[in-house]
Design an enzyme around this catalytic site. Sequence first.
Site, PDB file in Angstrom:
ATOM      1  N   LYS A  16      60.049  50.175  52.644  1.00  0.00           N
ATOM      2  CA  LYS A  16      61.449  50.582  52.778  1.00  0.00           C
ATOM      3  C   LYS A  16      61.954  50.470  54.214  1.00  0.00           C
ATOM      4  O   LYS A  16      61.266  50.852  55.156  1.00  0.00           O
ATOM      5  CB  LYS A  16      61.631  52.021  52.297  1.00  0.00           C
ATOM      6  CG  LYS A  16      61.712  52.142  50.790  1.00  0.00           C
ATOM      7  CD  LYS A  16      62.224  53.486  50.360  1.00  0.00           C
ATOM      8  CE  LYS A  16      61.207  54.584  50.506  1.00  0.00           C
ATOM      9  NZ  LYS A  16      60.148  54.605  49.528  1.00  0.00           N
ATOM     10  N   GLU A  62      55.153  55.604  38.154  1.00  0.00           N
ATOM     11  CA  GLU A  62      55.086  56.919  38.814  1.00  0.00           C
ATOM     12  C   GLU A  62      56.215  57.839  38.355  1.00  0.00           C
ATOM     13  O   GLU A  62      57.181  57.391  37.725  1.00  0.00           O
ATOM     14  CB  GLU A  62      55.146  56.753  40.333  1.00  0.00           C
ATOM     15  CG  GLU A  62      56.447  56.122  40.820  1.00  0.00           C
ATOM     16  CD  GLU A  62      56.784  56.470  42.269  1.00  0.00           C
ATOM     17  OE1 GLU A  62      56.828  57.665  42.601  1.00  0.00           O
ATOM     18  OE2 GLU A  62      57.037  55.540  43.051  1.00  0.00           O
ATOM     19  N   ASP A 121      50.228  57.346  50.824  1.00  0.00           N
ATOM     20  CA  ASP A 121      50.193  56.108  50.029  1.00  0.00           C
ATOM     21  C   ASP A 121      49.328  55.039  50.714  1.00  0.00           C
ATOM     22  O   ASP A 121      48.612  54.289  50.051  1.00  0.00           O
ATOM     23  CB  ASP A 121      51.605  55.520  49.862  1.00  0.00           C
ATOM     24  CG  ASP A 121      52.515  56.396  49.005  1.00  0.00           C
ATOM     25  OD1 ASP A 121      52.035  57.405  48.460  1.00  0.00           O
ATOM     26  OD2 ASP A 121      53.713  56.062  48.912  1.00  0.00           O
ATOM     27  N   ASP A 146      53.914  61.217  60.941  1.00  0.00           N
ATOM     28  CA  ASP A 146      54.348  61.191  59.541  1.00  0.00           C
ATOM     29  C   ASP A 146      54.053  59.818  58.930  1.00  0.00           C
ATOM     30  O   ASP A 146      54.866  58.899  58.985  1.00  0.00           O
ATOM     31  CB  ASP A 146      55.838  61.539  59.435  1.00  0.00           C
ATOM     32  CG  ASP A 146      56.265  61.751  57.984  1.00  0.00           C
ATOM     33  OD1 ASP A 146      55.458  61.441  57.084  1.00  0.00           O
ATOM     34  OD2 ASP A 146      57.392  62.225  57.766  1.00  0.00           O
TER      35      ASP A 146
HETATM   36  N1  PSU Z   1      60.222  54.716  46.836  1.00  0.00           N
HETATM   37  C1  PSU Z   1      61.361  54.864  46.110  1.00  0.00           C
HETATM   38  N2  PSU Z   1      61.635  56.057  45.563  1.00  0.00           N
HETATM   39  C2  PSU Z   1      60.747  57.083  45.677  1.00  0.00           C
HETATM   40  C3  PSU Z   1      59.526  56.898  46.396  1.00  0.00           C
HETATM   41  C4  PSU Z   1      59.321  55.700  46.963  1.00  0.00           C
HETATM   42  O1  PSU Z   1      62.128  53.938  45.981  1.00  0.00           O
HETATM   43  O2  PSU Z   1      61.028  58.136  45.143  1.00  0.00           O
HETATM   44  C5  PSU Z   1      58.501  57.999  46.455  1.00  0.00           C
HETATM   45  C6  PSU Z   1      57.146  57.439  45.980  1.00  0.00           C
HETATM   46  O3  PSU Z   1      56.617  58.334  45.038  1.00  0.00           O
HETATM   47  C7  PSU Z   1      56.303  57.411  47.233  1.00  0.00           C
HETATM   48  C8  PSU Z   1      56.853  58.595  47.971  1.00  0.00           C
HETATM   49  O4  PSU Z   1      54.936  57.520  46.989  1.00  0.00           O
HETATM   50  O5  PSU Z   1      58.266  58.485  47.751  1.00  0.00           O
HETATM   51  C9  PSU Z   1      56.485  58.564  49.432  1.00  0.00           C
HETATM   52  O6  PSU Z   1      56.693  59.818  49.971  1.00  0.00           O
HETATM   53  P1  PSU Z   1      56.151  60.188  51.423  1.00  0.00           P
HETATM   54  O7  PSU Z   1      56.918  59.294  52.340  1.00  0.00           O
HETATM   55  O8  PSU Z   1      56.489  61.642  51.584  1.00  0.00           O
HETATM   56  O9  PSU Z   1      54.692  59.921  51.409  1.00  0.00           O
HETATM   57 MN    MN Z   2      55.346  61.976  54.993  1.00  0.00          MN
END
Ligand code: PSU
Ligand code: MN
Length: 300
Positions: A155, A21, A138, A134
């Site tokens: 995470k 990605e 994904d 929120d």
């Molecule tokens: N995990 C990481 N670094 C990142 C991300 C995830 O260690 O930059 C990014 C990925 O691209 C993931 C996104 O899809 O964060 C998720 O964002 P959100 O929580 O806004 O959906």
């Molecule tokens: Mn989000």
Amino acid sequence: MRIAKKVIEALNNKRPVVALESTIISHGMPYPRNVETALMVEEIIEKEGATAATIGIIDGEPVIGMSKEEIEEFGHRKNIKKVSRKDLPVVIAKKEWGATTVSTTMILAAKAGIEVFVTGGIGGAHREAQKTFDISNDLEELGHTNVTVISSGIKAILDIPLTLEILETKGVTVLSYQSDDLADFYTRHSHIKAENVVNTPKEIAQIIKAKRDFNLEGGILVANPIPEEFSLDETLMNHVINEALLITNKNHIQGKDVTPFLLKTIVEKTGGESLEANIKLVLNNALLGAKVAKELLKLK
Ligand code: PSU
Ligand code: MN
């Protein structure tokens, strides 16, 4: 879509390909470590005998297999949009640059015919998602797109049990690599018992094949724990994450800015230690991803 020549050749000749990605480059790590890491990840994959395909959107065109120059540009260019499924048509129509998240990387990888994708951690249900709603796109994508995501788990900044419940609802197969305890990104322990432990890349490939042979739509999430020697202190991380969450709330950070802001704040609070851990775990995932892609082809 523009698919790099090396990727087309690999796919045509039934050689293993691993997708990567670009949000982790543009929004997940600071320059120049982001570019260094992205290039090292590609190197590890290629050394293992697979073809690396870093995915991003350049002037509205989805690119499967960015060049080194394009990765470098992604690393420092200002105003690259973080693109999840809902943003994809806008960025394409407006001919903008877009960084693909786990969700859009899965979409584009699947369209190109790539089955294995390596990243750091996936997005999930944020803490208090019961109130804020929120929940990362994904999870939705993992529910219906046929790509296996090799990560270091969910995470610790997220609500892990809630994320697991949503993954279950969406029918996502979650595999824990060589660990009874589900990995939580910065450490090897979420203290949540893994339901499915797998011990070899071959075992992972067999489960992917079983899911596909049975036409069960959707992704597979592999949680590969950060190597012990790079794992961060659990107590320290709990403290840092709580502090980072408070700062995020105080600054009224919302929506797609939450994850990048949290990651950046955690890097600052740990004096860069969390960035080192993040890099090491992605490199480790790259090796596993290449092995899984190879085993998967052997089974075909
Ligand atoms: N995990 C990481 N670094 C990142 C991300 C995830 O260690 O930059 C990014 C990925 O691209 C993931 C996104 O899809 O964060 C998720 O964002 P959100 O929580 O806004 O959906
Ligand atoms: Mn989000």
